[in-house]
Every structure is written in structure tokens, then in C-alpha cells.
Design an enzyme around this catalytic site. Structure first.
Site, mmCIF file in Angstrom:
data_model
loop_
_atom_site.group_PDB
_atom_site.id
_atom_site.type_symbol
_atom_site.label_atom_id
_atom_site.label_comp_id
_atom_site.label_asym_id
_atom_site.label_seq_id
_atom_site.Cartn_x
_atom_site.Cartn_y
_atom_site.Cartn_z
ATOM 1 N N ASP A 237 -0.455 5.078 0.701
ATOM 2 C CA ASP A 237 -0.797 6.109 1.673
ATOM 3 C C ASP A 237 -0.762 5.597 3.107
ATOM 4 O O ASP A 237 -1.433 4.623 3.453
ATOM 5 C CB ASP A 237 -2.178 6.692 1.354
ATOM 6 C CG ASP A 237 -2.155 7.535 0.090
ATOM 7 O OD1 ASP A 237 -1.520 8.597 0.112
ATOM 8 O OD2 ASP A 237 -2.744 7.111 -0.920
ATOM 9 N N ASP B 163 0.841 -1.195 0.000
ATOM 10 C CA ASP B 163 0.000 0.000 0.000
ATOM 11 C C ASP B 163 0.877 1.247 0.000
ATOM 12 O O ASP B 163 2.040 1.204 0.438
ATOM 13 C CB ASP B 163 -0.899 -0.018 1.246
ATOM 14 C CG ASP B 163 -1.671 1.274 1.424
ATOM 15 O OD1 ASP B 163 -2.375 1.671 0.479
ATOM 16 O OD2 ASP B 163 -1.557 1.890 2.498
#
Length: 242
Positions: A89, A87
């Protein structure tokens, strides 16, 4: 005389590989057929699986997807690697569109995604580049974010400017099947199953608490700012509104 026996049986193309509505096997424009028939829900092709992150318009049949999936698994076995979905963010980076006091600090990337768009400011998590370079020796790296395609590729450029780590394996919300969950996309990317896939994310809910998920502590650099690309209805969005 041949009597009434069948000499030739003609079978129509099942359009197993489609790119932007055009069959790669017979060249048929499926969008034209659909517009002539006027039936939007009629399945004209067996190509329903999108396996390439950056080219969602390219779709293949489930049979071909499984064959390609098996070939990918064999390649990974030969290279003695697994797959790592990472991922962006608040896992590898933190981004804000608000002016903060820390803006004078070094190590912050400032960019716009288009004319008239707000200025964004991104800070990389400390040592994340070193981590990615080391882990890339053991895993085939993939990036997954609910940010836009342009945002995803821009951030990937900061992390991997020479495109040695991620290459084209960057998945954004523009290619997502489900705007609220990341789990559904794994079935298309890995049609033979995700037994060779490991996931790193700061959130468990978007992966439906998958057993192959490693949850990491959220990276927060800009105080008071959450995940600007959190899915609609999530806690981060509610906090932002309040």
C-alpha cells in the site's frame, strides 16, 4: 546382572516441528494434551518459530529455524541474490473503497474480498511491474502488508499473475507477530539475521527506522485517500476518521 546401572534412558519428544497442533515427529496431538491438562501456558513444544509466510500454522524449533536459515543463506549466495521485502500500500499500489471520479480510467482493478464486502479499487504504481521484473534478477522478492491475507494475495495476483516473482513469499497481517510493527517478523523469517535483507517501504516507523530500509515517496493516485491498511492508531487512520 546389571546392578543398578541405567540400561536405557527414554526421552520424550520435544515436538520440534508442529503443524496445526500436531507434532510432525511423533504424531502427538498437542491440543489434546493441553485440553486434558487444562494449562494453556505450559510449553509442550520447542517449535515456536513460523518461517513460512503463507503457512503460519507450521512452526519449528529455534535450532531447526537457524539450520534452515543457514541453508537459505547458502542458496542465496549460490544464486548471487539478496532478499528484498516490498511493501504494497502506497509503495507499489494505491487502494480505495470510495467511489472516485477516476474510476472510468483504465488500469484500475475493481474487486471484492468477499460477499457483502465493499468494492475495492486498486491502481498500480506506474512502471512497478517493470521494476519488479528487473529487480527479481538480483533479489528474492517478498511482499509484506498490513492488509488481510486475502487482500495481500489478491494484490500479488495483479502484480504477479504467473507467480514467478513472489511465489508463496507473501506476508499479511494475519501472519504478523506484531500488528503495529513489521520489524519483529524478520526474526522469524530470517533467524540467522537480516544482513542479506533490503526493505522498500513508504513508511519508516513501521520498521523502527531500520538501517536496511529504503524509503520511497508515497504513491497517491486517489486524492484524499491514505493507506486503508495502516496499523491501528497510526496517522493515516486518524486522518481517515477525521
Amino acid at each position: 546382572m546389571c546392578g543398578r546401572g541405567v540400561l536405557v534412558r527414554l526421552e520424550g519428544c520435544s515436538h520440534p516441528v508442529v503443524m496445526k497442533g500436531l507434532c510432525a515427529e511423533c504424531g502427538q496431538d498437542l491440543t489434546q494434551i493441553r485440553s486434558k491438562n487444562g494449562k494453556q501456558n505450559v510449553p509442550l513444544s520447542t517449535a515456536t518459530v513460523s518461517m513460512v509466510h503463507s503457512v503460519p500454522e507450521l512452526k519449528v524449533s529455534s535450532e531447526q529455524a537457524e539450520q534452515l536459515g543457514r541453508e537459505d543463506q547458502q542458496r542465496l549466495h549460490r544464486n548471487r541474490k539478496l532478499v528484498l521485502m516490498v511493501d504494497l500500500d502506497q509503495t507499489l499500489i494505491h487502494t480505495t473503497e470510495q467511489h472516485c471520479q477516476q474510476m472510468s480510467n483504465k488500469g484500475i482493478f475493481h474487486f471484492q474480498l468477499g460477499r457483502g464486502e465493499p468494492m475495492l479499487h486498486t491502481r498500480l504504481r506506474p512502471h512497478c511491474k517493470e521494476f519488479l521484473e528487473k529487480i527479481a534478477k538480483l533479489y528474492e522478492l517478498h511482499v509484506f502488508t498490513f492488509g488481510s491475507r486475502l487482500y495481500a494475495h489478491t494484490i500479488a495476483g495483479f502484480l504477479d499473475p504467473e507467480k514467478k516473482l513472489f511465489s508463496h513469499r507473501i506476508l499479511s497481517r494475519d501472519e504478523c507477530i506484531d500488528p503495529f510493527s513489521k520489524t519483529g517478523n524478520l526474526r522469524d523469517l530470517f533467524p540467522c539475521g537480516d544482513s542479506m535483507v533490503c526493505i522498500i517501504d513508504d513508511r519508516e516507523d513501521v520498521w523502527k527506522f531500520a538501517p536496511n530500509l529504503i524509503t520511497v515517496k508515497k504513491y497517491v493516485y486517489f486524492q484524499g485517500i491514505g493507506d486503508i491498511n495502516a496499523p491501528p492508531g497510526s496517522r493515516e487512520i486518524q486522518m481517515k476518521k477525521n
